[in-house]
Design a protein around this motif. Structure first.
Motif, PDB file in Angstrom:
ATOM      1  N   ILE A 140      -9.148   4.436  -2.720  1.00  0.00           N
ATOM      2  CA  ILE A 140      -8.669   3.393  -3.743  1.00  0.00           C
ATOM      3  C   ILE A 140      -7.987   2.351  -3.206  1.00  0.00           C
ATOM      4  N   ALA A 141      -7.410   2.497  -1.719  1.00  0.00           N
ATOM      5  CA  ALA A 141      -6.852   1.524  -1.370  1.00  0.00           C
ATOM      6  C   ALA A 141      -7.722   0.599  -0.213  1.00  0.00           C
ATOM      7  N   ASN A 142      -8.982   1.063  -0.063  1.00  0.00           N
ATOM      8  CA  ASN A 142      -9.916   0.458   0.858  1.00  0.00           C
ATOM      9  C   ASN A 142      -9.474   0.476   2.169  1.00  0.00           C
ATOM     10  N   VAL A 143      -8.928   1.635   2.602  1.00  0.00           N
ATOM     11  CA  VAL A 143      -8.635   1.562   4.106  1.00  0.00           C
ATOM     12  C   VAL A 143      -9.126   2.957   4.506  1.00  0.00           C
ATOM     13  N   SER A 144      -8.980   3.166   5.930  1.00  0.00           N
ATOM     14  CA  SER A 144      -9.510   4.473   6.403  1.00  0.00           C
ATOM     15  C   SER A 144      -8.446   5.525   6.326  1.00  0.00           C
ATOM     16  N   ARG A 145      -8.802   6.800   6.028  1.00  0.00           N
ATOM     17  CA  ARG A 145      -7.902   8.069   5.915  1.00  0.00           C
ATOM     18  C   ARG A 145      -6.948   8.086   6.931  1.00  0.00           C
ATOM     19  N   ARG A 178       0.799  -1.240   0.010  1.00  0.00           N
ATOM     20  CA  ARG A 178       0.180   0.072   0.045  1.00  0.00           C
ATOM     21  C   ARG A 178       0.986   1.271  -0.093  1.00  0.00           C
ATOM     22  N   ARG A 179       2.111   1.329   0.818  1.00  0.00           N
ATOM     23  CA  ARG A 179       2.762   2.390   0.876  1.00  0.00           C
ATOM     24  C   ARG A 179       3.501   2.504  -0.362  1.00  0.00           C
ATOM     25  N   ASN A 180       3.868   1.601  -1.170  1.00  0.00           N
ATOM     26  CA  ASN A 180       4.441   1.607  -2.396  1.00  0.00           C
ATOM     27  C   ASN A 180       3.529   2.352  -3.629  1.00  0.00           C
ATOM     28  N   PHE A 181       2.377   1.736  -3.234  1.00  0.00           N
ATOM     29  CA  PHE A 181       1.326   2.209  -4.190  1.00  0.00           C
ATOM     30  C   PHE A 181       1.109   3.694  -3.927  1.00  0.00           C
ATOM     31  N   ILE A 182       0.913   4.111  -2.968  1.00  0.00           N
ATOM     32  CA  ILE A 182       0.716   5.553  -2.699  1.00  0.00           C
ATOM     33  C   ILE A 182       1.780   6.354  -3.078  1.00  0.00           C
ATOM     34  N   LEU A 183       3.017   5.858  -2.933  1.00  0.00           N
ATOM     35  CA  LEU A 183       4.181   6.607  -3.176  1.00  0.00           C
ATOM     36  C   LEU A 183       4.163   6.710  -4.874  1.00  0.00           C
ATOM     37  N   ARG A 184       3.948   5.573  -5.496  1.00  0.00           N
ATOM     38  CA  ARG A 184       3.962   5.705  -7.077  1.00  0.00           C
ATOM     39  C   ARG A 184       2.699   6.552  -7.449  1.00  0.00           C
ATOM     40  N   ARG A 185       1.699   6.550  -6.919  1.00  0.00           N
ATOM     41  CA  ARG A 185       0.482   7.592  -7.250  1.00  0.00           C
ATOM     42  C   ARG A 185       0.852   8.879  -6.988  1.00  0.00           C
ATOM     43  N   LEU A 186       1.574   9.185  -5.921  1.00  0.00           N
ATOM     44  CA  LEU A 186       1.862  10.501  -5.793  1.00  0.00           C
ATOM     45  C   LEU A 186       3.033  11.034  -6.719  1.00  0.00           C
ATOM     46  N   GLN A 187       3.765  10.251  -7.111  1.00  0.00           N
ATOM     47  CA  GLN A 187       5.070  10.571  -7.736  1.00  0.00           C
ATOM     48  C   GLN A 187       4.445  10.718  -9.408  1.00  0.00           C
ATOM     49  N   ALA A 188       3.255  10.102  -9.752  1.00  0.00           N
ATOM     50  CA  ALA A 188       2.735  10.055 -11.049  1.00  0.00           C
ATOM     51  C   ALA A 188       1.908  11.472 -11.238  1.00  0.00           C
ATOM     52  N   SER A 189       1.540  11.978 -10.107  1.00  0.00           N
ATOM     53  CA  SER A 189       0.674  13.105 -10.103  1.00  0.00           C
ATOM     54  C   SER A 189       1.065  14.525 -10.012  1.00  0.00           C
ATOM     55  N   GLN A 190       0.829  15.390 -10.822  1.00  0.00           N
ATOM     56  CA  GLN A 190       1.057  16.843 -10.785  1.00  0.00           C
ATOM     57  C   GLN A 190       0.467  17.636  -9.719  1.00  0.00           C
TER      58      GLN A 190
END
Length: 179
Positions: free
Chosen positions: A35-40, A12-24
């Motif tokens: 998206i990760a189906n977890v709590s904020r 999940r942390r790797n997913f978050i990192l990739r998602r943030l890196q890909a977004s401007q």
């Protein structure tokens, strides 16, 4: 769009990192949680762990943003301001109307020392969102801890744009005269 199964731990942390890196653009904790189906709150913890790994993630009023290493472009400076909280929106609008990005606000706290908070607003819509978030959460501005005195890091494509923004702030009595 919610994932039917939870993304766990490091994946999940790797997913978050990739998602943030890909977004401007900033991504909210709520969006990542859905998206990760977890709590904020789980996302908040994940971001803290990623920051502990020295990932350049900042929390802005619009969400989380990955700060990509890049060549310096444009101009940047720090300005010293003082005003009542009710003039914050006016101050920010004057800056963004000159094509300036307000990166942060800094104060010198008597106990904690220097405190910095990311603002990252560069247009009227982002200023309105920032002000609305302050109002809706009943949060205080950092400058309220220092009688209105604070610093901003501002940036723009050119020095001239920063000069013009500063002149406008000076005329509106926002800047602290250091002379």
């Amino acid at each position: 769009m919610s994932n039917p199964t939870k993304i766990l731990g490091d994946e999940r942390r790797n997913f978050i990192l990739r998602r943030l890196q890909a977004s401007q653009a900033p991504i909210t904790g709520s969006e990542l949680a859905a998206i990760a189906n977890v709590s904020r709150q789980v996302i908040v913890g994940d971001i803290t762990l990623l920051k502990a790994r020295n990932e350049p993630i900042i929390a802005t009023s619009q969400g989380y943003l990955y700060m990509h290493a890049s060549r310096p472009t444009g101009a940047e400076r720090t300005i010293a301001c003082s005003h009542d909280p009710n003039r914050t929106e006016e101050e920010l609008l004057l800056l963004v109307d000159h094509g300036v990005t307000v990166k942060d606000v800094k104060i010198e706290h008597p106990v904690y020392g220097d405190l910095t908070a990311s603002i990252m607003v560069s247009n009227r819509y982002e200023v309105k969102q920032f002000i609305e978030k302050i109002r809706s959460t009943n949060a205080s501005y950092l400058s309220e801890l220092t009688g209105g005195i604070h610093l901003h890091t501002i940036s723009a494509p050119t020095e001239k744009m920063l000069d013009e923004a500063e002149l406008t702030l000076r005329k509106a009595n926002f800047l602290i005269d250091l002379e």
